[in-house]
Design a protein around this motif. Sequence first.
Motif, mmCIF file in Angstrom:
data_model
loop_
_atom_site.group_PDB
_atom_site.id
_atom_site.type_symbol
_atom_site.label_atom_id
_atom_site.label_comp_id
_atom_site.label_asym_id
_atom_site.label_seq_id
_atom_site.Cartn_x
_atom_site.Cartn_y
_atom_site.Cartn_z
ATOM 1 N N GLU A 34 -11.423 -2.524 -11.165
ATOM 2 C CA GLU A 34 -10.495 -2.741 -10.054
ATOM 3 C C GLU A 34 -9.177 -2.064 -10.373
ATOM 4 O O GLU A 34 -8.681 -2.159 -11.496
ATOM 5 N N TRP A 35 -8.629 -1.385 -9.371
ATOM 6 C CA TRP A 35 -7.389 -0.628 -9.524
ATOM 7 C C TRP A 35 -6.380 -1.112 -8.503
ATOM 8 O O TRP A 35 -6.698 -1.307 -7.336
ATOM 9 N N LYS A 36 -5.130 -1.271 -8.943
ATOM 10 C CA LYS A 36 -4.032 -1.731 -8.090
ATOM 11 C C LYS A 36 -3.068 -0.570 -7.855
ATOM 12 O O LYS A 36 -2.602 0.064 -8.811
ATOM 13 N N SER A 52 7.265 -4.956 -4.096
ATOM 14 C CA SER A 52 6.883 -6.254 -4.656
ATOM 15 C C SER A 52 6.875 -7.345 -3.590
ATOM 16 O O SER A 52 6.357 -8.433 -3.825
ATOM 17 N N THR A 53 7.407 -7.042 -2.409
ATOM 18 C CA THR A 53 7.482 -8.040 -1.346
ATOM 19 C C THR A 53 6.165 -8.206 -0.582
ATOM 20 O O THR A 53 6.049 -9.101 0.249
ATOM 21 N N ILE A 54 5.186 -7.342 -0.837
ATOM 22 C CA ILE A 54 3.888 -7.473 -0.162
ATOM 23 C C ILE A 54 2.772 -7.545 -1.198
ATOM 24 O O ILE A 54 2.948 -7.148 -2.348
ATOM 25 N N ASN A 55 1.626 -8.089 -0.788
ATOM 26 C CA ASN A 55 0.482 -8.198 -1.696
ATOM 27 C C ASN A 55 0.021 -6.827 -2.151
ATOM 28 O O ASN A 55 0.096 -5.850 -1.408
ATOM 29 N N ASP A 56 -0.484 -6.783 -3.363
ATOM 30 C CA ASP A 56 -0.982 -5.523 -3.931
ATOM 31 C C ASP A 56 -2.172 -4.981 -3.137
ATOM 32 O O ASP A 56 -2.983 -5.750 -2.649
ATOM 33 N N ASN A 71 -7.023 -6.454 -0.047
ATOM 34 C CA ASN A 71 -5.657 -6.824 0.335
ATOM 35 C C ASN A 71 -5.014 -5.884 1.339
ATOM 36 O O ASN A 71 -3.807 -5.946 1.544
ATOM 37 N N LEU A 72 -5.806 -5.005 1.946
ATOM 38 C CA LEU A 72 -5.260 -4.229 3.048
ATOM 39 C C LEU A 72 -5.418 -5.065 4.302
ATOM 40 O O LEU A 72 -6.324 -5.888 4.414
ATOM 41 N N TYR A 100 -1.910 -6.107 13.963
ATOM 42 C CA TYR A 100 -0.552 -5.848 13.515
ATOM 43 C C TYR A 100 -0.352 -6.593 12.198
ATOM 44 O O TYR A 100 -0.743 -7.741 12.060
ATOM 45 N N CYS A 101 0.229 -5.931 11.239
ATOM 46 C CA CYS A 101 0.394 -6.513 9.913
ATOM 47 C C CYS A 101 1.848 -6.895 9.685
ATOM 48 O O CYS A 101 2.749 -6.110 9.956
ATOM 49 N N GLU A 102 2.049 -8.085 9.188
ATOM 50 C CA GLU A 102 3.398 -8.545 8.826
ATOM 51 C C GLU A 102 3.552 -8.478 7.326
ATOM 52 O O GLU A 102 2.614 -8.807 6.610
#
Length: 148
Positions: A34-36, A52-56, A71-72, A100-102
């Motif tokens: 797994e790659w981040k 850093s304010t959103i999930n990896d 996590n997309l 729509y993504c927040e």
Amino acid sequence: MKGKLLWMGLLMMVLMACEKSDDDVKTGPIVNTEWKLEQIIDESGIASNFPSTINDFEISFKENGNIDLVNLCNYTFGSYSLSGGNSIKIYNVGQGTEKYCEPLLRMQWETLFVNSFITAKTYSIDKKRLSISCEDCKLVFAVVEPSE
């Protein structure tokens, strides 16, 4: 005598079938790891660190040629192929949803990442970093260490 020749012929065919060809690809640690996403480096060399304010955003290259995009917000799957010289091709990247993504920053990064990722040309691995060179940028990933 015929039996021995038959067995020798079969043995030779088995050995030839197992011989590596020039088309064989060494997948190494890119597969089943797994790659981040850490950075997107544009063609001028300016690096944008993943916020850093959103999930990896994480990716995982499976042995069967599939990619899991974790996590997309919208994109969830794709396929890849590797060939000699560390060439990589990404295709069939698909949307699981069209939402729509927040926060908006998440959607902007997802769009930038996917649009770059599908133009991937080559990859390299140095220690625990995966770099994928794309048409207009480089994507830099870190290994996701297994949790204990």
